[in-house]
Design an enzyme around this catalytic site. Structure first.
Site, PDB file in Angstrom:
ATOM      1  N   HIS A   1      39.864  14.981 124.883  1.00  0.00           N
ATOM      2  CA  HIS A   1      40.074  16.153 124.038  1.00  0.00           C
ATOM      3  C   HIS A   1      40.018  15.727 122.578  1.00  0.00           C
ATOM      4  O   HIS A   1      39.867  14.544 122.268  1.00  0.00           O
ATOM      5  CB  HIS A   1      41.420  16.818 124.362  1.00  0.00           C
ATOM      6  CG  HIS A   1      41.408  17.608 125.638  1.00  0.00           C
ATOM      7  ND1 HIS A   1      40.666  18.753 125.793  1.00  0.00           N
ATOM      8  CD2 HIS A   1      42.037  17.403 126.824  1.00  0.00           C
ATOM      9  CE1 HIS A   1      40.833  19.237 127.006  1.00  0.00           C
ATOM     10  NE2 HIS A   1      41.661  18.434 127.658  1.00  0.00           N
ATOM     11  N   ASP A   2      40.152  16.704 121.702  1.00  0.00           N
ATOM     12  CA  ASP A   2      40.041  16.474 120.263  1.00  0.00           C
ATOM     13  C   ASP A   2      40.814  15.236 119.812  1.00  0.00           C
ATOM     14  O   ASP A   2      40.290  14.371 119.094  1.00  0.00           O
ATOM     15  CB  ASP A   2      40.543  17.716 119.515  1.00  0.00           C
ATOM     16  CG  ASP A   2      40.265  17.678 118.019  1.00  0.00           C
ATOM     17  OD1 ASP A   2      40.886  16.844 117.328  1.00  0.00           O
ATOM     18  OD2 ASP A   2      39.459  18.476 117.539  1.00  0.00           O
ATOM     19  N   ILE A   3      42.060  15.122 120.235  1.00  0.00           N
ATOM     20  CA  ILE A   3      42.912  14.022 119.794  1.00  0.00           C
ATOM     21  C   ILE A   3      42.345  12.667 120.241  1.00  0.00           C
ATOM     22  O   ILE A   3      42.454  11.669 119.513  1.00  0.00           O
ATOM     23  CB  ILE A   3      44.358  14.212 120.300  1.00  0.00           C
ATOM     24  CG1 ILE A   3      45.314  13.251 119.589  1.00  0.00           C
ATOM     25  CG2 ILE A   3      44.432  14.045 121.821  1.00  0.00           C
ATOM     26  CD1 ILE A   3      46.776  13.558 119.863  1.00  0.00           C
ATOM     27  N   ASN A   4      41.702  12.630 121.401  1.00  0.00           N
ATOM     28  CA  ASN A   4      41.100  11.388 121.894  1.00  0.00           C
ATOM     29  C   ASN A   4      39.850  11.029 121.101  1.00  0.00           C
ATOM     30  O   ASN A   4      39.602   9.849 120.806  1.00  0.00           O
ATOM     31  CB  ASN A   4      40.734  11.521 123.370  1.00  0.00           C
ATOM     32  CG  ASN A   4      41.897  11.991 124.214  1.00  0.00           C
ATOM     33  OD1 ASN A   4      41.845  13.067 124.790  1.00  0.00           O
ATOM     34  ND2 ASN A   4      42.963  11.211 124.299  1.00  0.00           N
ATOM     35  N   TYR A   5      39.068  12.044 120.747  1.00  0.00           N
ATOM     36  CA  TYR A   5      37.825  11.795 120.024  1.00  0.00           C
ATOM     37  C   TYR A   5      38.100  11.288 118.606  1.00  0.00           C
ATOM     38  O   TYR A   5      37.444  10.359 118.136  1.00  0.00           O
ATOM     39  CB  TYR A   5      36.971  13.066 119.978  1.00  0.00           C
ATOM     40  CG  TYR A   5      36.727  13.681 121.335  1.00  0.00           C
ATOM     41  CD1 TYR A   5      36.549  12.884 122.459  1.00  0.00           C
ATOM     42  CD2 TYR A   5      36.692  15.063 121.506  1.00  0.00           C
ATOM     43  CE1 TYR A   5      36.344  13.440 123.717  1.00  0.00           C
ATOM     44  CE2 TYR A   5      36.485  15.626 122.753  1.00  0.00           C
ATOM     45  CZ  TYR A   5      36.317  14.810 123.853  1.00  0.00           C
ATOM     46  OH  TYR A   5      36.117  15.370 125.096  1.00  0.00           O
TER      47      TYR A   5
ATOM     48  N   ASP B   1      36.773  19.178 117.559  1.00  0.00           N
ATOM     49  CA  ASP B   1      36.179  20.334 118.232  1.00  0.00           C
ATOM     50  C   ASP B   1      35.305  21.164 117.295  1.00  0.00           C
ATOM     51  O   ASP B   1      34.173  21.514 117.642  1.00  0.00           O
ATOM     52  CB  ASP B   1      37.274  21.229 118.817  1.00  0.00           C
ATOM     53  CG  ASP B   1      37.914  20.634 120.062  1.00  0.00           C
ATOM     54  OD1 ASP B   1      37.402  19.616 120.555  1.00  0.00           O
ATOM     55  OD2 ASP B   1      38.925  21.172 120.528  1.00  0.00           O
TER      56      ASP B   1
END
Length: 316
Positions: A58-62, A88
């Site tokens: 998810h966004d936080i991982n990317y 995102d």
């Protein structure tokens, strides 16, 4: 059905992990061979290649993988993700949209479509490219939370007011800082911008801002270049005089507001009303009819759940 849709389409946007469309027989080699003008946009977290390309995230991982998350947060605190705006929408959706525009423009010259590999990891890093390039500048390069733009500077921060609301201060340049000090009723000689003890300066600003309401501070700074503005809440922003004048927010059918199209185009501006987003299956019948499918075939596809149809939308 997808192949037939793509036969005359300008753009296909696919949101799956790497390899999924190929397993479905709908990879770019297949679709571009049937429509060489197709712009095939692949929007993923980790891109089409590399050991993480098939991993979930998810966004936080990317933004963590991009290195950007390590920049975000207060001094002495853990990194803090800015909702899901950075990967995102900025690093993902916005850069993918830009890639589509570039590919369509190039197609106007070559007549050929192409594949866009839009990785949210790479897009996030690209959006934050300035952070890598600015390490030698005074404005950046220190540890997280100690820089001019990340809460380290007293004159670039938010402050709570007497009514538990907030003011945003961005008085970076000396001439703006002077206006800020004047508005706060402080002495510039006693509280210079290059004050050695920044904690003392921030504590003083905190005390002063807490002495008046947000509206009182807004009135004090409204006609100055102190770069000091109220932090508007979502329900307040559409009603702000500046936003009202520019029609920056559009009113929806339920009485609420949504941001209008941006940026503004002079000859072909965006719509001046809120458009209801299509619901899943809303236009299934119409689209399949346009493709030449008979009513009987469409009904078979619906019954077998090859496609979805929202109830009470269109007659076969």
């Amino acid at each position: 059905i997808v192949k037939q849709l793509c036969a005359d389409a300008d753009v296909l946007i696919e949101p799956f992990r790497a390899g999924v469309m190929e397993k479905l027989g709908l990879g770019p080699k297949t679709l571009l061979s049937e429509n060489p003008r197709l712009v095939y946009a692949r929007l993923t977290g980790y891109g089409q290649n590399g050991p993480m390309s098939t991993r979930a995230g998810h966004d936080i991982n990317y933004i963590a993988t991009s290195g950007v998350l390590s920049y975000l947060g207060r001094k002495g605190e853990k990194p803090h993700a800015p909702v899901n705006l950075l990967a995102d929408f900025a690093g993902g959706g916005m850069t993918c949209a830009l890639g589509i525009v570039m590919a369509l423009y190039e197609r106007s010259q070559s007549g050929q479509g192409q594949v866009i590999d839009s990785s949210m990891v790479e897009g996030s890093a690209y959006v934050a490219n300035w952070l890598w390039k600015s390490h030698k500048l005074d404005i950046w390069g220190k540890p997280r939370g100690e820089n001019a733009l990340d809460g380290g500077a007293p004159f670039y921060d938010t402050y709570e007011t007497a009514d538990k609301k907030y003011m945003a201060v961005g008085s970076l340049e000396p001439q703006f800082y002077v206006k800020l000090i004047q508005g706060l009723g402080l002495n510039l000689d006693e509280y210079p911008q290059n004050m050695t003890d920044s904690n003392k300066l921030k504590q003083k600003f905190t005390e002063v801002f807490a002495s008046k309401t947000r509206d009182e501070w807004t009135e004090i700074f409204k006609d100055t270049d102190a770069c000091c503005t109220p932090v508007l809440e979502p329900g307040e922003a559409p009603l702000h005089p500046h936003n009202v004048t520019n029609k920056s927010f559009l009113q929806s059918t339920d009485g609420g507001f949504e941001p209008g199209p941006a940026p503004r185009l002079s000859r072909t501006p965006g719509v001046d009303r809120v458009l209801e987003a299509p619901r899943l299956g809303q236009h299934t019948v119409e689209i399949l009819k346009e493709l030449g499918f008979s009513g009987e075939t469409i009904q078979k596809h619906i019954d077998s759940e090859v496609v979805l149809q929202r109830q009470n939308t269109a007659k076969l």
